[in-house]
Design a protein around this motif. Structure first.
Motif, short mmCIF file in Angstrom:
data_model
loop_
_atom_site.label_atom_id
_atom_site.label_comp_id
_atom_site.label_asym_id
_atom_site.label_seq_id
_atom_site.Cartn_x
_atom_site.Cartn_y
_atom_site.Cartn_z
N GLU A 140 -8.15 -9.64 9.36
CA GLU A 140 -9.29 -9.76 7.37
C GLU A 140 -10.21 -11.50 8.11
OE1 GLU A 140 -7.73 -10.18 3.26
OE2 GLU A 140 -5.84 -10.84 4.05
N GLY A 141 -9.33 -11.92 8.53
CA GLY A 141 -9.66 -13.52 9.27
C GLY A 141 -11.33 -13.13 9.78
N ASP A 142 -11.27 -12.42 10.53
CA ASP A 142 -12.28 -11.90 11.25
C ASP A 142 -13.62 -10.72 10.99
OD1 ASP A 142 -13.77 -12.37 13.69
OD2 ASP A 142 -13.05 -10.51 14.79
N LEU A 143 -13.63 -10.66 9.24
CA LEU A 143 -14.69 -9.92 8.87
C LEU A 143 -15.77 -10.65 7.84
CD1 LEU A 143 -12.02 -7.14 8.60
CD2 LEU A 143 -13.10 -6.98 9.97
N PRO A 144 -16.52 -10.59 8.57
CA PRO A 144 -17.54 -11.63 7.93
C PRO A 144 -18.15 -10.46 7.01
CG PRO A 144 -18.08 -11.46 10.05
CD PRO A 144 -16.94 -10.69 10.08
N ALA A 145 -18.09 -9.64 7.19
CA ALA A 145 -18.94 -8.31 5.55
C ALA A 145 -18.23 -8.30 4.61
CB ALA A 145 -19.25 -7.01 6.05
N LEU A 146 -16.73 -8.55 5.11
CA LEU A 146 -15.98 -7.90 3.78
C LEU A 146 -15.75 -8.95 2.27
CD1 LEU A 146 -13.32 -6.18 3.35
CD2 LEU A 146 -11.64 -7.27 3.79
N GLU A 147 -15.66 -8.80 1.64
CA GLU A 147 -16.15 -9.77 0.32
C GLU A 147 -15.37 -8.79 -1.01
OE1 GLU A 147 -20.17 -8.55 -1.62
OE2 GLU A 147 -21.21 -9.44 -0.01
N HIS A 148 -14.49 -8.05 -0.76
CA HIS A 148 -13.23 -7.61 -1.21
C HIS A 148 -12.15 -6.71 -1.20
CE1 HIS A 148 -15.49 -8.70 -5.49
NE2 HIS A 148 -16.56 -8.38 -4.76
N LEU A 149 -10.74 -6.67 -1.82
CA LEU A 149 -10.12 -5.96 -1.06
C LEU A 149 -9.39 -5.70 -2.33
CD1 LEU A 149 -8.01 -5.34 1.11
CD2 LEU A 149 -6.95 -7.71 0.78
N VAL A 150 -9.33 -4.47 -1.95
CA VAL A 150 -8.55 -3.53 -3.29
C VAL A 150 -6.87 -3.11 -3.00
CG1 VAL A 150 -8.31 -1.68 -5.03
CG2 VAL A 150 -10.11 -2.77 -4.02
N SER A 151 -5.96 -2.91 -3.06
CA SER A 151 -4.87 -2.32 -2.88
C SER A 151 -3.76 -1.51 -3.75
CB SER A 151 -3.35 -3.79 -3.00
OG SER A 151 -2.61 -4.01 -4.00
N VAL A 152 -3.45 -0.06 -3.21
CA VAL A 152 -2.71 1.24 -3.50
C VAL A 152 -1.32 0.62 -3.15
CG1 VAL A 152 -2.79 2.62 -3.66
CG2 VAL A 152 -4.84 2.46 -3.70
N GLY A 153 -0.71 0.97 -5.08
CA GLY A 153 0.91 1.49 -4.51
C GLY A 153 1.72 0.36 -4.39
N GLY A 154 2.23 0.00 -5.98
CA GLY A 154 2.38 -1.09 -5.78
C GLY A 154 1.79 -2.70 -6.28
N LYS A 155 2.55 -4.00 -6.59
CA LYS A 155 2.09 -5.36 -6.83
C LYS A 155 1.77 -5.73 -5.60
CE LYS A 155 3.61 -9.60 -9.02
NZ LYS A 155 4.59 -10.16 -9.22
N PRO A 156 0.50 -6.16 -5.40
CA PRO A 156 -0.09 -6.85 -4.27
C PRO A 156 0.17 -7.85 -3.99
CG PRO A 156 -1.65 -6.15 -5.98
CD PRO A 156 -0.71 -5.62 -6.89
N ARG A 157 -0.41 -7.93 -2.49
CA ARG A 157 0.27 -9.69 -2.59
C ARG A 157 -1.03 -10.35 -3.37
NH1 ARG A 157 -3.04 -11.27 1.68
NH2 ARG A 157 -4.20 -9.83 3.25
N ALA A 158 -0.96 -12.04 -2.95
CA ALA A 158 -1.82 -12.64 -3.94
C ALA A 158 -2.97 -12.13 -3.22
CB ALA A 158 -1.52 -14.12 -3.76
N GLY A 159 -4.61 -11.87 -3.93
CA GLY A 159 -5.86 -11.96 -3.29
C GLY A 159 -6.04 -10.70 -4.16
N PRO A 160 -5.53 -9.12 -3.23
CA PRO A 160 -6.39 -7.72 -3.61
C PRO A 160 -6.04 -8.07 -5.20
CG PRO A 160 -4.78 -8.39 -2.05
CD PRO A 160 -4.44 -9.55 -2.48
N THR A 161 -6.73 -6.76 -5.14
CA THR A 161 -7.01 -6.25 -6.68
C THR A 161 -6.38 -5.46 -6.53
OG1 THR A 161 -9.35 -7.27 -6.67
CG2 THR A 161 -8.73 -5.94 -8.77
N ASP A 162 -5.63 -4.46 -7.44
CA ASP A 162 -5.02 -4.06 -7.87
C ASP A 162 -5.67 -2.37 -8.37
OD1 ASP A 162 -1.70 -2.49 -7.80
OD2 ASP A 162 -2.54 -2.21 -10.25
N PHE A 163 -5.32 -1.64 -7.47
CA PHE A 163 -6.42 0.23 -7.51
C PHE A 163 -6.20 0.00 -8.90
CE2 PHE A 163 -7.07 4.43 -7.76
CZ PHE A 163 -7.64 4.53 -6.98
#
Length: 544
Positions: A140-163
């Motif tokens: 993800e550090g090499d994805l300049p266009a990426l603005e948001h990360l959403v996680s599915v299937g349980g408590k996410p690590r710090a950062g992503p939004t839960d689905f």
């Protein structure tokens, strides 16, 4: 069901001015029958869960609103890195509602395969299963266009939004989906023979384009009581476009599960869920044939079986007829233009060893190098005439590759075949270096590039080696650097190196060490030499 000639003569495309995949696959049914079941999850260890069209429509509207609140809009790319699940379908339909572009990616991808595709499509938001978060974190550090990360299937690590958190938000719901058939909807990456994979961009019409094919292969589909299942990943055209989306539009419940394909569990699943229609690649059918017993067959209610992605052996064709009492209906296509040739026993189109004939709605021909149709019995390249609703719009940001895919009005598949006097088409092979393994189409270029990143490798050539179960396996021939010893330990290390960086289906199951590579005058590896070597090795092993 009418015969093939009558169906083709009567067929005419009539695409609506407005069409949206989400509206067709959920909303239309939700308005008429909100409680009608559309998805059935069977994990084998607990009671099956189901989802209705009303619930699917409601949840996908909620997710669309949450994505819109985060800036996702028309033309933005949203990566969906999920297994078969309710969340996968909700995510797809939410993206289509916004006029955004869904980019399905396999959860099993390693960091190199995943990172390249995410960067190439310029994903603005990614929805990733918790099992893929570690891989995602590596890229993800090499994805300049990426603005948001959403996680599915349980408590996410710090950062992503839960689905699930997104589904509880109260953002303003988007209006009625306002897209036309030609508006971009979907990018599916397809492997190339050289260089990195290419993203095939499809319009919303791609689902409409698949309807004649799925009705043809599943014999007057749908009929009362039909229920469909496939083990094929929904990140690939085989699962998404051959089964999931067309079946949702046609009102057929789609059964799904998780985990690797197990033939005995597959029999049990089909019996438990009264599956009437199945899409099974030839490898899966061969595995089912090997696992057949009386108990496995006792409670089956199958009505139709369709198969594609690799050639179906005559022995497997006959096993299905004799043991299941069904004729397997083969069909043919590729990510760029799918379900254009096929068979349908109910329409009188079925012949062992042949793919079949042109599906109603599609014009298919075999062409020579100059674009002329070849005579019956002569080999030619399978070509599909444009325009065609099932045909891709272009390769994402690659006009040169898009132009090279066409010869005049014909899309060139790159596959060689022959047509007999009755119009039956029989597959001969690729005229490029694509490897077909267990239903996957694998480009050698990406595997070779991965091998070349290993510090012990100076040159690598990757080809398909014939295999009785998987059709082909990936085999790599490697030249090691000076001072490096070629050994079984190094071979195992190289296999693991590719498997962890690309995916479990792409890694070379065999490594052969060679002293030098055959090269053309321009310095390109002559893979043909290694294809011949691999074929000879396979033949020798079969004789033992």
């Amino acid at each position: 069901m009418q015969n093939h000639e009558t169906l083709r003569a009567a067929f005419a495309w009539n695409l609506p001015a407005r069409y949206n995949i989400a509206a067709a696959c959920a909303d239309a049914h939700a308005r008429r029958e909100p409680d009608r079941i559309c998805l059935i999850e069977d994990r084998g260890e607990a009671p099956a869960r189901s989802m209705s069209y009303g619930e699917l429509a409601r949840l996908s509207v909620r997710l669309a609103a949450a994505l819109a609140a985060r800036g996702v809009g028309r033309g933005d790319r949203v990566a969906i890195v999920l297994p078969q699940s309710f969340e996968t379908v909700i995510a797809h339909l939410a993206v289509y509602r916004l006029g955004a572009i869904a980019v399905p990616l396999a959860l099993r991808f390693g960091p190199e395969a995943l990172g390249y595709r995410l960067k190439a499509c310029g994903a603005k938001l990614a929805i990733v299963h918790r099992e893929g978060l570690e891989t995602f974190a590596a890229v993800e550090g090499d994805l300049p266009a990426l603005e948001h990360l959403v996680s599915v299937g349980g408590k996410p690590r710090a950062g992503p939004t839960d689905f699930e958190t997104l589904l509880q938000e109260t953002a303003e719901a988007p209006g009625e989906p306002a897209t036309g058939p030609d508006d971009p909807a979907l990018i599916i990456f397809t492997s190339g023979t050289t260089g990195p994979p290419k993203g095939a961009l499809h319009g919303h019409r791609v689902v409409l384009g698949h309807l004649p094919g799925i009705r043809f292969h599943h014999e007057d589909y749908p009929q009362a009581g039909d229920r469909i299942w496939t083990p094929s990943d929904w990140a690939w055209a085989g699962g998404l476009l051959n089964v999931l989306l067309p079946s949702l539009q046609l009102g057929v419940p789609v059964v799904f599960t998780a985990g690797r394909f197990d033939p005995q569990e597959a029999f049990r699943l089909m019996a438990r869920q009264a599956v009437r229609n199945a899409f099974l690649p030839a490898t899966a059918l061969r595995m089912l044939a090997a696992a057949t017993d009386a108990a496995a067959l006792r409670d089956l209610t199958l009505r139709t079986i369709a198969s594609a992605g690799e050639s179906l052996p005559a022995a497997t064709f006959e096993w299905a007829r004799e043991t299941l009492g069904l004729t397997v209906n083969e069909f043919y296509g590729q990510t760029e233009c799918n379900m254009v040739l096929g068979s349908s026993a109910a329409c009188g189109v079925s012949r062992a060893g042949a793919i079949g004939k042109a599906v109603p709605g599609h014009e298919v021909a075999l062409l020579d190098a100059d674009g002329r149709k070849v005579a019956p019995g002569e080999a030619g390249t399978i070509a599909v005439r444009a325009p065609d609703p099932v045909m891709f719009l272009n390769y994402w940001q690659d006009p040169a590759a898009t132009a090279a895919k066409f010869l005049g009005d014909w899309l060139l598949t790159g596959d060689q075949a022959v047509m007999d006097d009755d119009g039956y088409v029989s597959f001969l092979g690729r005229d490029d270096d694509i490897i077909t393994s267990a239903g996957y189409r694998i480009g050698p270029g990406e595997v070779e590039n991965c091998l070349l990143a290993h510090p012990a490798v100076t040159l690598a050539a990757v080809v398909g080696k014939p295999d009785p179960l998987r059709t082909e396996i990936v085999k790599a021939y490697v030249v090691v650097k000076d001072g490096i010893e070629a050994s079984p330990e190094l071979a195992a290390e190289l296999k693991g190196f590719v498997r962890t960086r690309l995916s479990a289906h792409e890694y070379p199951r065999e490594i052969g060490f060679v002293a030098e590579m055959p090269l053309t005058t321009s310095g390109k590896i002559v893979r043909r030499v290694f294809r011949e070597t691999a074929a000879a090795e396979a033949a020798e092993q079969a004789e033992r």
